[in-house]
Design a protein around this motif. Structure first.
Motif, mmCIF file in Angstrom:
data_model
loop_
_atom_site.group_PDB
_atom_site.id
_atom_site.type_symbol
_atom_site.label_atom_id
_atom_site.label_comp_id
_atom_site.label_asym_id
_atom_site.label_seq_id
_atom_site.Cartn_x
_atom_site.Cartn_y
_atom_site.Cartn_z
ATOM 1 N N LEU A 183 37.871 29.762 18.331
ATOM 2 C CA LEU A 183 38.793 28.639 18.496
ATOM 3 C C LEU A 183 40.146 28.951 17.877
ATOM 4 C CD1 LEU A 183 36.349 25.716 17.708
ATOM 5 C CD2 LEU A 183 37.401 26.177 19.928
ATOM 6 N N LYS A 184 40.123 29.573 16.713
ATOM 7 C CA LYS A 184 41.375 29.954 16.053
ATOM 8 C C LYS A 184 42.152 30.936 16.920
ATOM 9 C CE LYS A 184 43.044 31.635 11.548
ATOM 10 N NZ LYS A 184 43.732 32.879 11.959
ATOM 11 N N LYS A 185 41.442 31.896 17.489
ATOM 12 C CA LYS A 185 42.091 32.878 18.361
ATOM 13 C C LYS A 185 42.669 32.221 19.606
ATOM 14 C CE LYS A 185 41.126 37.204 20.854
ATOM 15 N NZ LYS A 185 40.098 38.243 21.136
ATOM 16 N N ILE A 186 41.905 31.325 20.231
ATOM 17 C CA ILE A 186 42.369 30.637 21.438
ATOM 18 C C ILE A 186 43.637 29.852 21.139
ATOM 19 C CG2 ILE A 186 41.825 28.812 23.108
ATOM 20 C CD1 ILE A 186 38.821 29.681 22.728
ATOM 21 N N SER A 187 43.612 29.073 20.061
ATOM 22 C CA SER A 187 44.779 28.240 19.744
ATOM 23 C C SER A 187 45.994 29.094 19.406
ATOM 24 C CB SER A 187 44.454 27.282 18.600
ATOM 25 O OG SER A 187 44.112 27.976 17.421
ATOM 26 N N GLU A 188 45.812 30.159 18.681
ATOM 27 C CA GLU A 188 46.935 31.021 18.321
ATOM 28 C C GLU A 188 47.564 31.663 19.552
ATOM 29 O OE1 GLU A 188 45.244 33.723 15.505
ATOM 30 O OE2 GLU A 188 45.554 32.395 13.788
ATOM 31 N N GLU A 189 46.735 32.124 20.472
ATOM 32 C CA GLU A 189 47.258 32.764 21.683
ATOM 33 C C GLU A 189 47.973 31.759 22.590
ATOM 34 O OE1 GLU A 189 47.604 35.831 22.242
ATOM 35 O OE2 GLU A 189 46.341 36.673 20.667
ATOM 36 N N VAL A 190 47.437 30.543 22.686
ATOM 37 C CA VAL A 190 48.094 29.519 23.496
ATOM 38 C C VAL A 190 49.438 29.137 22.880
ATOM 39 C CG1 VAL A 190 47.945 27.120 24.320
ATOM 40 C CG2 VAL A 190 45.980 28.629 24.529
ATOM 41 N N LEU A 191 49.469 28.973 21.569
ATOM 42 C CA LEU A 191 50.721 28.649 20.891
ATOM 43 C C LEU A 191 51.757 29.761 21.082
ATOM 44 C CD1 LEU A 191 49.325 27.093 17.598
ATOM 45 C CD2 LEU A 191 50.588 25.890 19.397
ATOM 46 N N GLU A 192 51.290 30.986 21.043
ATOM 47 C CA GLU A 192 52.208 32.106 21.255
ATOM 48 C C GLU A 192 52.807 32.047 22.665
ATOM 49 O OE1 GLU A 192 54.508 35.360 20.647
ATOM 50 O OE2 GLU A 192 53.365 34.249 19.144
ATOM 51 N N LEU A 193 51.973 31.729 23.646
ATOM 52 C CA LEU A 193 52.495 31.602 25.017
ATOM 53 C C LEU A 193 53.469 30.449 25.136
ATOM 54 C CD1 LEU A 193 49.201 32.355 26.965
ATOM 55 C CD2 LEU A 193 51.373 33.535 27.324
#
Length: 361
Positions: free
Chosen positions: A349-359
């Protein structure tokens, strides 16, 4: 890779299947009967009739209400095509009404304008596991003396003010492999109308009330006892599955709210997150490629509204659109589902949220 969906099956399901195989009773039997009883209790309805798939649940529910040629059924264009296909298979006409932009559910404000003397039922879809506004839809149905058939194929254990979907009208659920609970395949019809339940039982079993005595035309839409055994185990785990989905969704929403459009939940509604769906303003394919390259699975539910599917474009005389369907068309171009299933870990979940925020940046 963090997959967009992952069935959670373990030793208990395996043992249940082995017991059925050892018994020699592979077709519809005691496991199916017990599953029907338990699922009726979950939905707090009088009757539950297990069938071969969610699509057959929709089809048989429509037939149980004697829907056929000349009838119109009001539904949403933003769903899996099976919703409208079941209507077409009865010979009736799907009437598409646009959706709400935030919930993706059928818009109650537009439903009454779609009603004609030929309208026989409303068929709302609890898309992504988020309940429709059943209070308003039931008022409309009562006013115009229409049946309500709920497509709850993605909404196991979703509720409104504690009342479970599938109990407002006649409910239809799916147990396909990626659903919130699974039997590999299968479906069920839930209802408080004993006549509807009896007609579904006849229709799923070649029109037979007793063996080799056919009293009406029917087909074979039975659930096997293997599926029933798996479904019984999964049903015991459904509340844990559901809580995990909600916890995972809450985490993503806390991280992403205000940055991108996240799922909307009305007060008093229990969204069970069959899908966690955001809206991407542009370059959705690049988002999918970026996330996929970083080990995050995504999917589009659904890229083409039903009224724009190739079959429907070629058979435009078989359905009717009530007004413009621009909200559904916009959603189809921008929605993107992220992994939310119970197997998704805190690290995922942390990885998903970080990658979405980066996009988003």
């Amino acid at each position: 890779m963090i997959p967009i969906a992952r069935p959670m099956l373990g030793q208990e399901e395996n043992d249940a299947v082995q017991r059925v195989l050892a018994s020699g009773q592979l077709a519809q039997g005691k496991n199916v009967a017990e599953f029907e009883r338990q699922f009726a209790l979950l939905c707090e309805v009088k009757e539950a009739v297990a069938v071969s798939s969610g699509t057959s649940a929709l089809y048989l529910a429509l037939l149980a209400y004697k829907v056929g040629p000349g009838d119109e059924i009001i539904t949403t264009p933003f769903s899996f095509a099976a919703t409208a296909n079941a209507i077409l298979l009865t010979g009736a006409t799907p009437v598409f009404v646009d959706i709400e932009p935030d919930s993706y559910q059928i818009n109650p404000d537009l439903v009454e304008a779609a009603i004609t003397p030929r309208t026989k039922a409303l068929l709302p879809v609890h898309l992504y596991g988020n309940p429709c506004d059943m209070g308003r839809l039931m008022q409309i149905a009562e006013k115009h003396q229409l049946a309500i058939i709920e497509d709850a194929c993605q909404a196991h254990a979703a509720t409104i003010a504690g009342k479970t979907v599938g109990s407002f009208g006649t409910g239809c659920f799916s147990f396909y492999a990626t659903k919130n609970m699974t039997a590999g395949e299968g479906g069920i019809v839930t209802t408080n109308d004993p006549d509807v339940a009896e007609r579904v039982r006849l229709l799923r079993n070649q029109g037979q009330r007793e063996r080799y005595v056919q009293i009406q035309l029917g087909q074979n839409y039975r659930m096997t006892d293997i599926q029933g055994a798996v479904a019984l185990v999964q049903l015991k785990r459904l509340e844990w599955f559901t809580k995990r989905r909600i916890e995972n969704a809450d985490f993503l929403t806390q991280q992403l709210r205000g940055v991108i459009q996240t799922p909307v939940v009305r007060p008093g509604y229990r969204h069970v997150y069959h899908q966690y769906t955001i809206q991407v303003s542009k370059d959705r394919e690049q988002w999918m490629m970026h996330l996929g390259a970083r080990g995050i699975g995504t999917a589009i539910h659904y890229p083409i509204p039903i009224h724009q599917q190739p079959y429907y474009r070629e058979h435009q005389d078989t359905f009717r659109c009530c007004g413009e369907l621009s909200v559904a068309e916009h959603a189809a171009q921008h929605v993107l589902s992220l992994p939310i299933h119970p197997a998704v870990s805190a690290e995922d979940l942390k990885k998903i949220s970080e990658e979405v925020l980066e996009l988003c940046r």
